[in-house]
Scaffold this motif. Structure first.
Motif, PDB file in Angstrom:
ATOM      1  N   VAL A 112      -2.209   4.743  -4.679  1.00 24.77           N
ATOM      2  CA  VAL A 112      -0.760   4.886  -4.811  1.00 24.77           C
ATOM      3  C   VAL A 112      -0.293   4.172  -6.077  1.00 24.77           C
ATOM      4  O   VAL A 112      -0.714   3.055  -6.357  1.00 24.77           O
ATOM      5  N   ASN A 113       0.554   4.866  -6.836  1.00 24.98           N
ATOM      6  CA  ASN A 113       1.269   4.214  -7.920  1.00 24.98           C
ATOM      7  C   ASN A 113       2.735   4.160  -7.523  1.00 24.98           C
ATOM      8  O   ASN A 113       3.342   5.189  -7.233  1.00 24.98           O
ATOM      9  N   VAL A 114       3.286   2.967  -7.498  1.00 13.65           N
ATOM     10  CA  VAL A 114       4.697   2.835  -7.158  1.00 13.65           C
ATOM     11  C   VAL A 114       5.476   2.718  -8.461  1.00 13.65           C
ATOM     12  O   VAL A 114       5.153   1.896  -9.314  1.00 13.65           O
ATOM     13  N   MET A 115       6.475   3.586  -8.609  1.00 10.75           N
ATOM     14  CA  MET A 115       7.254   3.572  -9.846  1.00 10.75           C
ATOM     15  C   MET A 115       8.635   3.011  -9.601  1.00 10.75           C
ATOM     16  O   MET A 115       9.242   3.253  -8.553  1.00 10.75           O
ATOM     17  N   TYR A 116       9.124   2.274 -10.565  1.00 11.83           N
ATOM     18  CA  TYR A 116      10.501   1.797 -10.492  1.00 11.83           C
ATOM     19  C   TYR A 116      11.088   1.835 -11.904  1.00 11.83           C
ATOM     20  O   TYR A 116      10.519   1.263 -12.825  1.00 11.83           O
ATOM     21  N   ALA A 117      12.212   2.509 -12.048  1.00 15.42           N
ATOM     22  CA  ALA A 117      12.918   2.585 -13.333  1.00 15.42           C
ATOM     23  C   ALA A 117      11.979   2.916 -14.494  1.00 15.42           C
ATOM     24  O   ALA A 117      12.007   2.264 -15.529  1.00 15.42           O
ATOM     25  N   GLY A 118      11.138   3.934 -14.297  1.00 15.75           N
ATOM     26  CA  GLY A 118      10.324   4.412 -15.411  1.00 15.75           C
ATOM     27  C   GLY A 118       8.994   3.719 -15.592  1.00 15.75           C
ATOM     28  O   GLY A 118       8.213   4.104 -16.457  1.00 15.75           O
ATOM     29  N   ARG A 119       8.740   2.673 -14.790  1.00 15.80           N
ATOM     30  CA  ARG A 119       7.468   1.963 -14.949  1.00 15.80           C
ATOM     31  C   ARG A 119       6.681   1.980 -13.655  1.00 15.80           C
ATOM     32  O   ARG A 119       7.259   2.043 -12.569  1.00 15.80           O
ATOM     33  N   ILE A 120       5.368   1.858 -13.793  1.00 13.75           N
ATOM     34  CA  ILE A 120       4.557   1.646 -12.597  1.00 13.75           C
ATOM     35  C   ILE A 120       4.601   0.160 -12.302  1.00 13.75           C
ATOM     36  O   ILE A 120       4.262  -0.660 -13.156  1.00 13.75           O
ATOM     37  N   VAL A 121       5.077  -0.183 -11.099  1.00  8.52           N
ATOM     38  CA  VAL A 121       5.200  -1.606 -10.780  1.00  8.52           C
ATOM     39  C   VAL A 121       4.071  -2.081  -9.869  1.00  8.52           C
ATOM     40  O   VAL A 121       3.798  -3.265  -9.786  1.00  8.52           O
ATOM     41  N   GLU A 122       3.444  -1.145  -9.159  1.00  6.16           N
ATOM     42  CA  GLU A 122       2.305  -1.550  -8.347  1.00  6.16           C
ATOM     43  C   GLU A 122       1.344  -0.385  -8.217  1.00  6.16           C
ATOM     44  O   GLU A 122       1.757   0.759  -8.055  1.00  6.16           O
ATOM     45  N   SER A 123       0.067  -0.689  -8.302  1.00  7.42           N
ATOM     46  CA  SER A 123      -0.953   0.334  -8.199  1.00  7.42           C
ATOM     47  C   SER A 123      -2.065  -0.209  -7.327  1.00  7.42           C
ATOM     48  O   SER A 123      -2.601  -1.285  -7.596  1.00  7.42           O
ATOM     49  N   ALA A 124      -2.380   0.529  -6.245  1.00  2.00           N
ATOM     50  CA  ALA A 124      -3.387   0.006  -5.319  1.00  2.00           C
ATOM     51  C   ALA A 124      -3.939   1.135  -4.475  1.00  2.00           C
ATOM     52  O   ALA A 124      -3.371   2.225  -4.415  1.00  2.00           O
ATOM     53  N   GLY A 125      -5.065   0.872  -3.809  1.00  2.00           N
ATOM     54  CA  GLY A 125      -5.567   1.799  -2.814  1.00  2.00           C
ATOM     55  C   GLY A 125      -4.531   1.915  -1.710  1.00  2.00           C
ATOM     56  O   GLY A 125      -3.804   0.948  -1.425  1.00  2.00           O
ATOM     57  N   ALA A 126      -4.461   3.079  -1.081  1.00  2.00           N
ATOM     58  CA  ALA A 126      -3.381   3.304  -0.119  1.00  2.00           C
ATOM     59  C   ALA A 126      -3.414   2.296   1.031  1.00  2.00           C
ATOM     60  O   ALA A 126      -2.387   1.704   1.383  1.00  2.00           O
ATOM     61  N   ASP A 127      -4.585   2.085   1.602  1.00  2.00           N
ATOM     62  CA  ASP A 127      -4.672   1.159   2.744  1.00  2.00           C
ATOM     63  C   ASP A 127      -4.293  -0.252   2.321  1.00  2.00           C
ATOM     64  O   ASP A 127      -3.534  -0.945   3.001  1.00  2.00           O
ATOM     65  N   ASP A 128      -4.841  -0.631   1.188  1.00  2.00           N
ATOM     66  CA  ASP A 128      -4.562  -1.945   0.621  1.00  2.00           C
ATOM     67  C   ASP A 128      -3.057  -2.143   0.444  1.00  2.00           C
ATOM     68  O   ASP A 128      -2.492  -3.173   0.811  1.00  2.00           O
ATOM     69  N   LEU A 129      -2.409  -1.112  -0.094  1.00  4.30           N
ATOM     70  CA  LEU A 129      -0.978  -1.210  -0.369  1.00  4.30           C
ATOM     71  C   LEU A 129      -0.172  -1.408   0.918  1.00  4.30           C
ATOM     72  O   LEU A 129       0.764  -2.203   0.961  1.00  4.30           O
ATOM     73  N   TYR A 130      -0.564  -0.693   1.944  1.00  5.53           N
ATOM     74  CA  TYR A 130       0.184  -0.809   3.186  1.00  5.53           C
ATOM     75  C   TYR A 130      -0.057  -2.152   3.857  1.00  5.53           C
ATOM     76  O   TYR A 130       0.839  -2.732   4.454  1.00  5.53           O
ATOM     77  N   GLU A 131      -1.298  -2.640   3.731  1.00  8.40           N
ATOM     78  CA  GLU A 131      -1.609  -3.909   4.367  1.00  8.40           C
ATOM     79  C   GLU A 131      -1.062  -5.093   3.593  1.00  8.40           C
ATOM     80  O   GLU A 131      -0.530  -6.032   4.165  1.00  8.40           O
TER      81      GLU A 131
END
Ligand SMILES: Nc1ncnc2c1ncn2[C@@H]1O[C@H](COP(=O)(O)OP(=O)(O)OP(=O)(O)O)[C@@H](O)[C@H]1O
Ligand SMILES: [Mg+2]
Lengths: 318, 327
Positions: free
Chosen positions: B229-248
């Motif tokens: 998952v890449n999480v975007m905010y205001a034009g930038r990627i603010v967090e990038s992680a494996g999906a499970d990792d991101l949720y945990e």
């Protein structure tokens, strides 16, 4: 699609019927007795029996409904009465003048489509470039130039300074095709100028609008070249509003045709109808009014059919 | 799956839009990779630049007003942003297909559905007549359009929204692309159809080792389908992680806020939903420093002054934040 055309046809017929009634009534409501007014010079108005004879001759003594029925029956069978001015059969007169005017309309439409559509497409594709500005300027001039002035300038240029074309006159196509085409070039161009400009504008804005649509982006995302995108995906939807403009331009051409026919000495319907109005020649007026209506209705029908062909959404709607 | 060959490598991608009010940087220095057989989700609030990122990959940003200001997009080693027109056209719809966000307007209303599905096949694979027809029918069947042979002659307005979206998906899968970019392929569809379509895309990924870039703001979909998952905010990627990792272990304050603001199946129903306070920033008046700081409960002085770059905080887990809130 068949149903769609059927409905349109029915509409057209109803309108035609209404206009026929209206045309007849208007003739009845004209101040004074049309026939008598026109005859004023030739018969002695104080001679009651002479006046009565003329009224009888034109059926003006009958009840109005009977008059209408008679008139309609005669009209449908091609008996359009005789012109009050010249005494000629209106039907013959009309048919004789129909072909120059039709030729004029057709030629003008060819000019306006031939110039307007490419100009609009180029303008849209090169928007805001020098070419676009030049085309837009040309379009403005085309839309706003007065027909009579344009005609005089063109005659002066192409018939007087460079005598390539005849300044005026009309030769039927089957008598001398080459001379016919040469003598119709200028009048058709003058008559088509306005709608050419109008078309260029509509095509440009319509194409620009279509090019901004999501489905054009889809076409690009498929890997089509810009040219293929335009030809395969943009032109057809862009033509939908343009067809209406072409139809409207055609329907409005009779007004312009009058000027053009007078300036270029073309014996057509535009001139005939204006003459008829001035002379209170009501059999001729009735015939032209109905012809104008028929013309507009036919063109609308054609536009509707084209619409249905271009836009599948129309075919089911209604 | 992390050792699968890299297909697409995006570096420092920046996209501008020149609007009447001023220049908007819709995509700001975005970098990410996409691997064979991977489902990569791009999530974020409306207007954060997800579609602009996707369009830029294939150089489909409308110009004007848009412009790819800088960056590179390497597809199998070829930089798409510097490729010739012919080269990029050869890739569009063929090696990289795009499924658009708006099913109602993304199909041409005056052309039959069959023709529109057939176009990429005609263009890239030279299919004609019988072969083309058969392939189109198969494609429509694969997206469960009933009576595909008859439906081919229909126009988009005769299809429901869900069916149109299925047509779009069939259109995208036609040339068996290496990458499918699906921009919110299922928004505005009901849940059963949503699941059906996503299953379909997942099958495509599994059977053809296609890479899928899934753009969405539905975190449920992300949890269920995405590998990364890449999480975007205001034009930038603010967090990038494996999906499970991101949720945990979400580690960017924005992601944490995002996950708290939607109901989750893996947490007790009693867990309270907390919306993120404030609004996403106005693209014309981006705040100094980190764009999220005005809404961030953890903001420190540095956040107001300096925008953080993405930095590794764990294996395959990166955040753009000065404060690592986790732990
Ligand atoms: N054609 C355009 N002209 C001007 N600005 C644009 C244009 N397209 C996008 N933008 C701007 O770029 C930014 C990002 O837009 P984008 O469409 O990528 O958002 P998104 O994340 O896809 O949002 P959504 O979830 O609503 O689809 C927004 O601020 C938007 O206003
Ligand atoms: Mg979007």
């Amino acid at each position: 699609m068949g149903r769609f055309i059927g409905v349109r046809l029915l509409h057209a017929l109803v309108i035609l019927a209404l206009v026929t009634v209206l045309v007849f009534i208007i003739a009845q409501l004209m101040p004074g007795d049309g026939v008598l007014a026109a005859m004023a010079g030739s018969i002695d108005m104080s001679d009651a029996s002479a006046v009565e004879r003329v009224r009888k001759q034109y059926g003006l003594d009958q009840p109005i409904l009977v008059q209408f029925g008679d008139w309609l029956a005669r009209f449908v069978t091609g008996d359009w009465g005789t012109s009050i001015g010249g005494g000629e059969k209106v039907y013959d007169m009309f048919m004789r003048r129909l072909s120059p005017t039709l030729e004029l309309f057709l030629g003008a439409t060819i000019w306006s489509i031939g110039i307007g559509i490419p100009a609009g497409i180029i303008g849209a594709l090169k928007r805001n470039s020098a070419v676009d500005v030049a085309l837009t300027t040309g379009t403005m001039i085309g839309v706003s130039i007065p027909a009579f002035w344009e005609a005089i300038m063109l005659i002066y240029l192409l018939a007087v300074i460079f005598p390539i074309l005849p300044p005026s006159g009309y030769v039927p196509f089957f008598e001398d095709p080459w001379l016919n085409i040469k003598s119709m070039l200028l009048p058709t161009f003058v008559l088509g100028t306005h709608s050419a400009g109008l078309l260029a504008r509509y095509v440009r804005s319509s194409l620009l609008e279509v090019l901004g649509q999501d489905y054009i982006r889809t076409a690009r995302a498929k890997g089509f070249s810009e040219r293929a995108v335009i030809v395969l995906h943009a032109l057809k939807p862009a033509m939908i509003p343009v067809v209406t403009v072409i139809g409207l331009a055609w329907a409005h051409m009779l007004g312009g045709a009058f000027f053009v026919e007078v300036i270029f000495a073309i014996p057509g319907l535009g001139r005939m109808s204006v003459d008829a109005i001035f002379q209170k020649d009501f059999p001729v007026m009735q015939a032209t009014l109905i012809a104008v209506t028929l013309n507009v209705l036919l063109v609308n029908l054609l536009v509707d059919i084209l619409y249905g062909y271009l836009d599948p959404r129309i075919r089911v709607r209604r | 799956m992390n050792d699968a060959p890299e297909l697409l490598s995006v570096r420092n991608l920046t996209v501008d839009f020149a609007t009447a009010e001023g220049l908007i940087t819709a995509v700001d220095n975005v970098s990410f990779d996409l691997r064979e057989g991977e489902i990569l989700a791009l999530v974020g609030e409306s207007g954060c630049g997800k579609s602009a990122t996707a369009l830029a990959l294939l150089r489909l940003i409308a110009n004007p007003p848009g412009r790819i200001a800088s960056g590179s997009v390497a597809f199998r080693g070829q930089d798409l942003l510097r490729a010739s027109e012919d080269e990029i056209r050869d890739i569009r719809g063929n090696r990289i297909a795009m499924i658009f966000q708006e099913p109602m307007t993304s199909l041409n209303p005056v052309l039959t559905v069959g023709r529109q599905i057939g176009e990429p096949l005609m263009l890239h694979e030279g299919l004609r007549e019988e072969a083309l027809l058969e392939k189109c029918v198969k494609l429509l069947e694969s997206v469960s359009i009933p009576e595909p042979r008859r439906r081919m002659g229909g126009y988009p307005h005769q299809f429901s929204g869900g069916m149109r979206q299925r047509v779009m998906i069939a259109m995208g899968m036609g040339c068996a692309p290496d990458i499918i970019i699906a921009d919110e392929p299922t928004t505005a569809l009901d849940v059963t159809i949503q699941a059906q379509l996503l299953e379909l895309l997942r099958q495509q990924v599994e059977t053809h080792r296609t890479a899928l870039m899934l753009i969405t703001h539905n975190l449920g979909i992300v949890a269920r389908y995405a590998d990364r998952v890449n999480v975007m905010y205001a034009g930038r990627i603010v967090e990038s992680a494996g999906a499970d990792d991101l949720y945990e272990r979400p580690r960017h304050p924005y992601t944490i806020g995002l996950l708290r603001s939607v109901p989750r199946l893996d947490q007790p129903t009693a867990a309270k939903l907390v919306p993120i306070p404030g609004q996403p920033p106005d693209a014309l008046r981006m705040p100094q420093g980190c764009a999220f700081h005005p809404r961030c409960p953890f903001a420190v002085a540095r956040c107001r002054a300096e925008a953080p770059a993405l930095r590794e905080v764990g294996a395959g887990h990166a955040i753009a934040c000065w404060v690592d809130v986790d732990g």
